[in-house]
Motif scaffolding. Sequence first.
Motif, PDB file in Angstrom:
ATOM      1  N   GLN A  20      -5.097  25.509  17.045  1.00  0.00           N
ATOM      2  CA  GLN A  20      -5.587  24.176  16.727  1.00  0.00           C
ATOM      3  C   GLN A  20      -6.579  24.106  15.311  1.00  0.00           C
ATOM      4  O   GLN A  20      -7.551  24.818  15.358  1.00  0.00           O
ATOM      5  N   CYS A  21      -5.933  23.522  14.445  1.00  0.00           N
ATOM      6  CA  CYS A  21      -6.881  23.614  13.024  1.00  0.00           C
ATOM      7  C   CYS A  21      -8.032  22.759  13.347  1.00  0.00           C
ATOM      8  O   CYS A  21      -7.888  21.625  13.992  1.00  0.00           O
ATOM      9  N   LEU A  22      -9.247  23.278  12.947  1.00  0.00           N
ATOM     10  CA  LEU A  22     -10.464  22.539  13.341  1.00  0.00           C
ATOM     11  C   LEU A  22     -10.733  21.128  12.403  1.00  0.00           C
ATOM     12  O   LEU A  22     -11.505  20.587  12.531  1.00  0.00           O
ATOM     13  N   GLU A  23      -9.812  21.081  11.433  1.00  0.00           N
ATOM     14  CA  GLU A  23     -10.189  19.989  10.469  1.00  0.00           C
ATOM     15  C   GLU A  23      -9.327  18.780  11.223  1.00  0.00           C
ATOM     16  O   GLU A  23      -9.815  17.661  10.963  1.00  0.00           O
ATOM     17  N   CYS A  24      -7.917  18.912  11.259  1.00  0.00           N
ATOM     18  CA  CYS A  24      -7.065  17.968  11.318  1.00  0.00           C
ATOM     19  C   CYS A  24      -6.550  17.862  13.006  1.00  0.00           C
ATOM     20  O   CYS A  24      -5.621  17.014  13.304  1.00  0.00           O
ATOM     21  N   TYR A  25      -7.049  18.912  13.598  1.00  0.00           N
ATOM     22  CA  TYR A  25      -6.603  19.052  15.143  1.00  0.00           C
ATOM     23  C   TYR A  25      -4.998  19.205  15.300  1.00  0.00           C
ATOM     24  O   TYR A  25      -4.383  18.969  16.401  1.00  0.00           O
ATOM     25  N   MET A  40       0.042  29.426   6.733  1.00  0.00           N
ATOM     26  CA  MET A  40       0.445  28.308   5.513  1.00  0.00           C
ATOM     27  C   MET A  40      -0.232  27.050   5.543  1.00  0.00           C
ATOM     28  O   MET A  40       0.110  26.278   4.638  1.00  0.00           O
ATOM     29  N   HIS A  41      -1.178  26.627   6.670  1.00  0.00           N
ATOM     30  CA  HIS A  41      -1.826  25.612   6.672  1.00  0.00           C
ATOM     31  C   HIS A  41      -3.138  25.380   5.996  1.00  0.00           C
ATOM     32  O   HIS A  41      -3.644  26.585   6.192  1.00  0.00           O
ATOM     33  N   SER A  42      -3.355  24.381   5.226  1.00  0.00           N
ATOM     34  CA  SER A  42      -4.827  24.459   4.639  1.00  0.00           C
ATOM     35  C   SER A  42      -5.030  22.947   4.179  1.00  0.00           C
ATOM     36  O   SER A  42      -4.176  22.176   3.705  1.00  0.00           O
ATOM     37  N   HIS A  43      -6.247  22.702   3.850  1.00  0.00           N
ATOM     38  CA  HIS A  43      -6.645  21.412   3.393  1.00  0.00           C
ATOM     39  C   HIS A  43      -7.266  21.426   2.189  1.00  0.00           C
ATOM     40  O   HIS A  43      -7.748  20.536   1.597  1.00  0.00           O
ATOM     41  N   ARG A  44      -7.263  22.738   1.421  1.00  0.00           N
ATOM     42  CA  ARG A  44      -7.721  22.968   0.097  1.00  0.00           C
ATOM     43  C   ARG A  44      -6.705  22.418  -0.995  1.00  0.00           C
ATOM     44  O   ARG A  44      -5.624  22.516  -0.881  1.00  0.00           O
TER      45      ARG A  44
HETATM   46 ZN   LIG Z   1      -5.406  20.895   9.292  1.00  0.00          ZN
END
Ligand SMILES: [Zn+2]
Lengths: 240, 116
Positions: free
Chosen positions: B42-47, B57-61
């Motif tokens: 689970q992504c700590l930023e978008c859950y 491959m997932h990132s918020h940058r």
């Molecule tokens: Zn995320």
Amino acid sequence: VLQPPVSTHPGPEFWCSIAYFEQDVQVGEIFKVPSSCPSVVVDGYVDPSGGARFCLGQLSNVQRCAASERARLHIGKGVQLERRGEGDVWMRCRSDHAVFVQSFYLDREAGRAPGDAVHKVYPGAHIKVFDLRQCHRQMQQQAATAQAAATAQAAAVAGSIPGPGSVGGIAPAIGLSVAAGLGVDDLRRLCLVRLSFVKGWGPDYPRASITCTPCWIEVHLHRALQLLDHVLHALPDAHA
Amino acid sequence: KNTLAQLKETGSAFEVEHECLGKCQGLFAPQFYLAPDDPCIQCLECYGMFSPQTFVMHSHRSPDKRTCHWGFESAKWHCYLHINQKYLGTSEERELKHLLEEMKEKFSEKNQKRTR
Ligand SMILES: [Zn+2]
Ligand code: NI
Ligand code: NI
């Protein structure tokens, strides 16, 4: 396809030498790789036994900062550099963290202007980072351009400065050597590859240049430097 | 966000991170990793929930301006996924590194052959 060698001049005794830096400080001795050893490993360990290995883990720096201390822990198996043929260089990232490379060859492969890009090479990747033939072509072009610029500048200085300075060619000689000097530094830059372990630089990172990264190496490629020497000597007025 | 709370209660979940195409941190729940494509991080930023291969491959940058990427293959996610930096030098480091290694090997070719 077998290509004729770029030069028939005997090859250098060492195909590359590697300097290790932490930020802008060189740490330890320069490591030279004999031409009889086409492959060298640069890793984060302390025991350089077994083949050509430059172990960065054993190098001490009394002024080492916390960032270097931390990053060095992640160098791990580091990189392998391999000379192929007369002087092309391939790199394998053996670390479990990416390495960041400055390479004119990769700039070109990526369709970027020379020196414009930072190349992130992922763990497990094996890529070419230097092409001797391309480098040779580039240095011939750049040397010719620098030479033309220096000549033009010398002519301009001779024509524009009145008084004793321009008499007897004193001012032109200064102009020529300054311009040629700048050119040679740029040309020498073509003959090296730099790489930073773990941390990147440039506009995408909090570090402006590679000299701000915590642990990086500069690899001088001796065959290319040899070719550069010949290119410079072939220029008219090379020793002016 | 519910899943995150659940994961933390069960206690076995641990934080991981990658630095591919931008950096990202997530919570790895071993109990959800029952097949290679199961969403278990689970992504700590978008859950959002991701399988290991999609997580790298997932990132918020924001996309890179000057960086060119060479040799990235999401199938090699096991080369890119690490335990969260915050565990380094703590008493949990060893155990969590070992646990992550086990997760990386769970559906690897090597293990497939062994079970066949
Ligand atoms: Zn995320
Ligand atoms: Ni690491
Ligand atoms: Ni000379």
